[in-house]
Motif scaffolding. Structure first.
Motif, PDB file in Angstrom:
ATOM      1  N   ASN A   1       7.881  -2.620 -14.203  1.00 50.06           N
ATOM      2  CA  ASN A   1       7.118  -1.381 -14.310  1.00 50.06           C
ATOM      3  C   ASN A   1       7.949  -0.161 -13.923  1.00 50.06           C
ATOM      4  OD1 ASN A   1       4.609  -2.259 -15.310  1.00 50.06           O
ATOM      5  ND2 ASN A   1       4.034  -3.043 -13.298  1.00 50.06           N
TER       6      ASN A   1
ATOM      7  N   VAL B   1      -8.199 -11.166  -7.600  1.00 49.58           N
ATOM      8  CA  VAL B   1      -7.495 -12.442  -7.498  1.00 49.58           C
ATOM      9  C   VAL B   1      -6.411 -12.313  -6.425  1.00 49.58           C
ATOM     10  CG1 VAL B   1      -6.078 -14.140  -8.708  1.00 49.58           C
ATOM     11  CG2 VAL B   1      -7.857 -12.881  -9.944  1.00 49.58           C
TER      12      VAL B   1
ATOM     13  N   PHE C   1       2.948 -18.170  -7.747  1.00 55.56           N
ATOM     14  CA  PHE C   1       3.588 -17.074  -8.488  1.00 55.56           C
ATOM     15  C   PHE C   1       2.585 -16.050  -8.996  1.00 55.56           C
ATOM     16  CE2 PHE C   1       3.396 -17.817 -13.264  1.00 55.56           C
ATOM     17  CZ  PHE C   1       2.349 -18.715 -13.214  1.00 55.56           C
ATOM     18  N   VAL C   2       1.309 -16.362  -8.921  1.00 57.34           N
ATOM     19  CA  VAL C   2       0.306 -15.414  -9.416  1.00 57.34           C
ATOM     20  C   VAL C   2       0.104 -14.257  -8.434  1.00 57.34           C
ATOM     21  CG1 VAL C   2      -2.053 -15.168 -10.279  1.00 57.34           C
ATOM     22  CG2 VAL C   2      -0.864 -17.350 -10.537  1.00 57.34           C
TER      23      VAL C   2
ATOM     24  N   VAL D   1       9.026  -9.042  -9.351  1.00 54.68           N
ATOM     25  CA  VAL D   1       9.459  -8.883 -10.737  1.00 54.68           C
ATOM     26  C   VAL D   1       8.604  -7.881 -11.513  1.00 54.68           C
ATOM     27  CG1 VAL D   1       8.142 -10.920 -11.451  1.00 54.68           C
ATOM     28  CG2 VAL D   1      10.042 -10.137 -12.846  1.00 54.68           C
ATOM     29  N   GLN D   2       7.317  -7.842 -11.216  1.00 61.75           N
ATOM     30  CA  GLN D   2       6.470  -6.927 -11.970  1.00 61.75           C
ATOM     31  C   GLN D   2       6.753  -5.477 -11.593  1.00 61.75           C
ATOM     32  OE1 GLN D   2       2.361  -7.999 -12.240  1.00 61.75           O
ATOM     33  NE2 GLN D   2       2.135  -6.610 -13.967  1.00 61.75           N
TER      34      GLN D   2
ATOM     35  N   SER E   1       1.299 -18.335 -18.327  1.00 60.33           N
ATOM     36  CA  SER E   1       1.554 -16.910 -18.352  1.00 60.33           C
ATOM     37  C   SER E   1       2.936 -16.663 -17.791  1.00 60.33           C
ATOM     38  CB  SER E   1       0.501 -16.209 -17.491  1.00 60.33           C
ATOM     39  OG  SER E   1       0.478 -14.839 -17.764  1.00 60.33           O
TER      40      SER E   1
ATOM     41  N   PRO F   1      -9.936 -16.675 -14.274  1.00 57.40           N
ATOM     42  CA  PRO F   1      -8.591 -17.088 -14.661  1.00 57.40           C
ATOM     43  C   PRO F   1      -8.136 -18.324 -13.906  1.00 57.40           C
ATOM     44  CG  PRO F   1      -8.458 -15.311 -13.066  1.00 57.40           C
ATOM     45  CD  PRO F   1      -9.927 -15.549 -13.321  1.00 57.40           C
ATOM     46  N   ILE F   2      -7.354 -19.143 -14.576  1.00 58.10           N
ATOM     47  CA  ILE F   2      -6.620 -20.201 -13.866  1.00 58.10           C
ATOM     48  C   ILE F   2      -5.261 -20.326 -14.543  1.00 58.10           C
ATOM     49  CG2 ILE F   2      -7.556 -22.193 -15.147  1.00 58.10           C
ATOM     50  CD1 ILE F   2      -7.731 -23.558 -12.274  1.00 58.10           C
ATOM     51  N   MET F   3      -4.237 -20.564 -13.731  1.00 57.01           N
ATOM     52  CA  MET F   3      -2.874 -20.654 -14.240  1.00 57.01           C
ATOM     53  C   MET F   3      -2.316 -22.030 -13.912  1.00 57.01           C
ATOM     54  SD  MET F   3      -3.626 -17.407 -14.037  1.00 57.01           S
ATOM     55  CE  MET F   3      -3.313 -15.937 -15.009  1.00 57.01           C
TER      56      MET F   3
ATOM     57  N   VAL G   1       4.013  -2.346 -18.456  1.00 57.75           N
ATOM     58  CA  VAL G   1       4.451  -3.687 -18.842  1.00 57.75           C
ATOM     59  C   VAL G   1       3.314  -4.670 -18.567  1.00 57.75           C
ATOM     60  CG1 VAL G   1       6.126  -5.523 -18.433  1.00 57.75           C
ATOM     61  CG2 VAL G   1       6.822  -3.130 -18.234  1.00 57.75           C
TER      62      VAL G   1
ATOM     63  N   PHE H   1       5.990 -15.062 -15.645  1.00 58.21           N
ATOM     64  CA  PHE H   1       5.987 -14.719 -14.221  1.00 58.21           C
ATOM     65  C   PHE H   1       6.058 -13.212 -13.987  1.00 58.21           C
ATOM     66  CE2 PHE H   1      10.470 -13.954 -12.577  1.00 58.21           C
ATOM     67  CZ  PHE H   1      11.025 -13.718 -13.809  1.00 58.21           C
ATOM     68  N   VAL H   2       6.334 -12.442 -15.016  1.00 57.93           N
ATOM     69  CA  VAL H   2       6.437 -10.987 -14.839  1.00 57.93           C
ATOM     70  C   VAL H   2       5.055 -10.349 -14.711  1.00 57.93           C
ATOM     71  CG1 VAL H   2       7.403  -8.852 -15.775  1.00 57.93           C
ATOM     72  CG2 VAL H   2       8.519 -11.030 -16.278  1.00 57.93           C
ATOM     73  N   THR H   3       4.121 -10.830 -15.509  1.00 57.63           N
ATOM     74  CA  THR H   3       2.851 -10.124 -15.640  1.00 57.63           C
ATOM     75  C   THR H   3       1.654 -10.972 -15.245  1.00 57.63           C
ATOM     76  OG1 THR H   3       2.615 -10.840 -17.929  1.00 57.63           O
ATOM     77  CG2 THR H   3       3.811  -8.794 -17.554  1.00 57.63           C
ATOM     78  N   VAL H   4       1.927 -12.122 -14.635  1.00 61.23           N
ATOM     79  CA  VAL H   4       0.856 -13.093 -14.401  1.00 61.23           C
ATOM     80  C   VAL H   4      -0.270 -12.533 -13.530  1.00 61.23           C
ATOM     81  CG1 VAL H   4       2.146 -14.131 -12.487  1.00 61.23           C
ATOM     82  CG2 VAL H   4       0.393 -15.468 -13.654  1.00 61.23           C
ATOM     83  N   GLN H   5       0.088 -11.687 -12.576  1.00 60.73           N
ATOM     84  CA  GLN H   5      -0.961 -11.171 -11.699  1.00 60.73           C
ATOM     85  C   GLN H   5      -1.870 -10.195 -12.435  1.00 60.73           C
ATOM     86  OE1 GLN H   5       0.286  -9.916  -7.818  1.00 60.73           O
ATOM     87  NE2 GLN H   5      -1.813 -10.075  -7.116  1.00 60.73           N
ATOM     88  N   ASP H   6      -1.306  -9.378 -13.291  1.00 57.88           N
ATOM     89  CA  ASP H   6      -2.132  -8.496 -14.121  1.00 57.88           C
ATOM     90  C   ASP H   6      -3.073  -9.308 -15.001  1.00 57.88           C
ATOM     91  OD1 ASP H   6      -0.946  -6.268 -13.136  1.00 57.88           O
ATOM     92  OD2 ASP H   6       0.056  -5.677 -14.988  1.00 57.88           O
TER      93      ASP H   6
ATOM     94  N   ALA I   1      -4.280 -12.289 -14.467  1.00 55.60           N
ATOM     95  CA  ALA I   1      -5.358 -12.846 -13.640  1.00 55.60           C
ATOM     96  C   ALA I   1      -6.358 -11.761 -13.254  1.00 55.60           C
ATOM     97  CB  ALA I   1      -4.767 -13.500 -12.392  1.00 55.60           C
ATOM     98  N   ASN I   2      -5.859 -10.617 -12.835  1.00 54.60           N
ATOM     99  CA  ASN I   2      -6.758  -9.540 -12.411  1.00 54.60           C
ATOM    100  C   ASN I   2      -7.555  -8.973 -13.575  1.00 54.60           C
ATOM    101  OD1 ASN I   2      -6.368  -9.447  -9.600  1.00 54.60           O
ATOM    102  ND2 ASN I   2      -4.404  -8.410  -9.871  1.00 54.60           N
TER     103      ASN I   2
ATOM    104  N   GLN J   1       1.486 -24.339 -13.834  1.00 54.60           N
ATOM    105  CA  GLN J   1       2.928 -24.479 -14.069  1.00 54.60           C
ATOM    106  C   GLN J   1       3.342 -25.945 -14.110  1.00 54.60           C
ATOM    107  OE1 GLN J   1       4.514 -21.755 -10.842  1.00 54.60           O
ATOM    108  NE2 GLN J   1       5.550 -20.912 -12.620  1.00 54.60           N
TER     109      GLN J   1
END
Lengths: 267, 267, 267
Positions: free
Chosen positions: B30, C189, C22-23, B25-26, A20, A39-41, A189, A22-27, A29-30, A43
């Protein structure tokens, strides 16, 4: 529409592996967690085999676009193909950056992707249509969106979700237009990235027909957005995200059935 | 104050290219989107020329500080100079880490930056003033903040935004103090990074006088923060972010004009 | 329970240095800031000595797991040991991925870690117990959780926080069960990552007994989550995060004392 896939998703709690951006990875996952997936990410390319092994579906997001990440995307996709895990591709910005389009085309030759999800500019670029993208946004173009989506699906032997004011889902033959949604999804975004990962979660529980998985993902996502704006008509793009995650968590099959607004254009 | 820049920004929807640190970054994406610009991020040096080409302004955030990223920052800045795109620099933590200050000084020799935005500790470090920063926070120091901002602006032939309880904007000669704001902006990590990217968006639509662009960015940003706390006085730092993004989305020129609280100290 | 540590934390505003995945990195930064600490993140190994020098505690999150990051984690931990900064380790997903467990074990031989915080699956894996993790989630397993936590603490001569429905804190001898909390923390998360960094903040102000620091961190964190759900029983996982950050910001010693629900199982 296979509404029960939502219940199955929550029951099975599939592990969705994401490369995913790095800009939106937390969204991402959530969103997966709120809906009921796990979720699992990753790198690190060395983890690829182990990660794919514990996952029930894989989402590859081309917003992650360093050379290291492209190598990782490649290995992840090929490994997922071998392990028969469904693969969803999100071709971020391939409509705007020629270099990205070229890499995406290369990746699509090296692996089989089950579902591609993008905006009109991205799907048009992959299908070889002229289009004027605006950065990560869809931009402007002429041409029939259904034809664009179908052609791209046929070219890559996959299901395509073309996100927009009306969402189009097609496997190249069958076409469904989905009208549930809200323009606010385009202001936040990362909405598209979330939908791509949610699509992978549905693909994990409906691996016999990815067209059905893609339709349900798109319908669920759009309906949740629509419900947020229905409950809070003055909601801005900042308040939208938490409310949207709440909806992904709370949405029930019955509510989906009542709200569902779509048309099977070709069957 | 050129209030109409806000309307122009929304009309033109400029693409703002960011090398943004992975922590915030997010928020940066946004914030740009909520205000009415179109964010794009890059992590791959090979994309630099194509990315700069489609962008109307560039924001370089030194919170992104791996050696790979510094090389990328360098190439992005130089390419933006050649393509005559405005460049905004956010010198994260140069007041706290000697190695960062050294790299920032090197970068400032290799490229021309149109606007630098930082806290007192960061601007003081670049200007050669003694200051005791506290990690990413401004910390404590003696010295006249206007003098510090002006000296730094003169040294690098650019506009400086020194963020703090009172924001100072200067091109080395002209100085404006802006009083709109709220202490809550300093509690939310990433407020400064958002302001830097918002400044780039304003620079994209006012490339003839970056001082005016910087003033409007700072005024708009501070006023939005102030409005949030006015509407929700008990708001904590968690609720602040969504409400603040909503404000960036909703703020109108008339509201800005009514709320504006600033003084042209030197003209 | 040393409730006053919370006031001391806010008074001292310790700089907490994180290698954070990064998440969830933005949540980690915002959580520290909301509570009253000062977060700083690093991705560049060359900054290690300077970063550790300005920090009062270090949090190492194994969700950051590229080979570059593992090298960085190693150097950061060793440097922190030499500089006598407390080190908190969050062994993300070592229960699910054999490669991660192997790297974590290697790191634990090369550095001394003062506190390990993980879920049952992660703590069990480090302690050599059989367990079936589910991706980043705890998964299922047999065995007495207190015994698992104590054994892992004894093996690595450190304090262990085992997060779950009941949180267990132990230094290998003393054991406290903490009942404050809410299941919603597990839906968002990054909750665990936030707790790990908050634990580092408490360790920065109570370096003589990390067991006390770990207990207070866990109690404060769980109580804040519980308060959110008490105030907003219908809160979903999206609204939870902003409300939780607000609580970290607002929580007072007196409220903690009133709400505290724990038991010293062994002293």
């Amino acid at each position: 529409m296979e509404y029960e896939l939502l219940s199955q998703l929550r029951q099975q709690n599939p592990v969705v592996l994401n490369i995913s951006n790095f800009v939106t990875v937390q969204d991402v996952a959530n969103g997966l967690n709120a809906l009921g997936a796990s979720p699992i990410m990753s790198q690190e390319i060395k983890e690829t085999a182990a990660m794919v092994d514990i996952a029930q579906a894989v989402q590859l997001n081309l917003g992650a676009f360093t050379q290291t990440e492209v190598a990782h995307l490649r290995q992840m996709g090929i490994t997922a193909n071998q392990a028969q895990r469904p693969v969803v591709l999100d071709p971020v910005a391939v409509g705007a950056i020629a270099y990205r389009l070229q890499v995406a085309q290369q990746l699509l030759q090296e692996m089989h992707v089950n579902i591609i999800r993008g905006n009109a500019g991205e799907i048009a670029a992959l299908g070889g249509f002229a289009w004027q993208s605006q950065g990560i946004d869809a931009g402007q173009g002429a041409g029939d969106l259904i034809e664009i989506a179908q052609t791209t699906a046929q070219r890559f032997h996959c299901v395509v979700i073309l996100s927009g004011a009306t969402d189009i889902v097609t496997d190249g033959q069958r076409v469904t237009e989905i009208y549930n949604g809200t323009p606010m999804l385009a202001v936040h975004v990362g909405s598209g990235d979330m939908l791509s990962s949610v699509t992978a979660a549905f693909a994990a529980v409906q691996s016999e027909d990815y067209y059905e998985a893609a339709r349900m993902a798109t319908l669920t996502f759009g309906t949740c957005g629509q419900l947020v704006m229905q409950h809070q008509p003055d909601c801005g793009p900042g308040s939208f995200l938490p409310a949207f995650l709440d909806q992904l968590y709370q949405i029930q099959v019955e509510e989906l059935q009542q709200m569902a607004d779509f048309q099977e254009v070709r069957s």
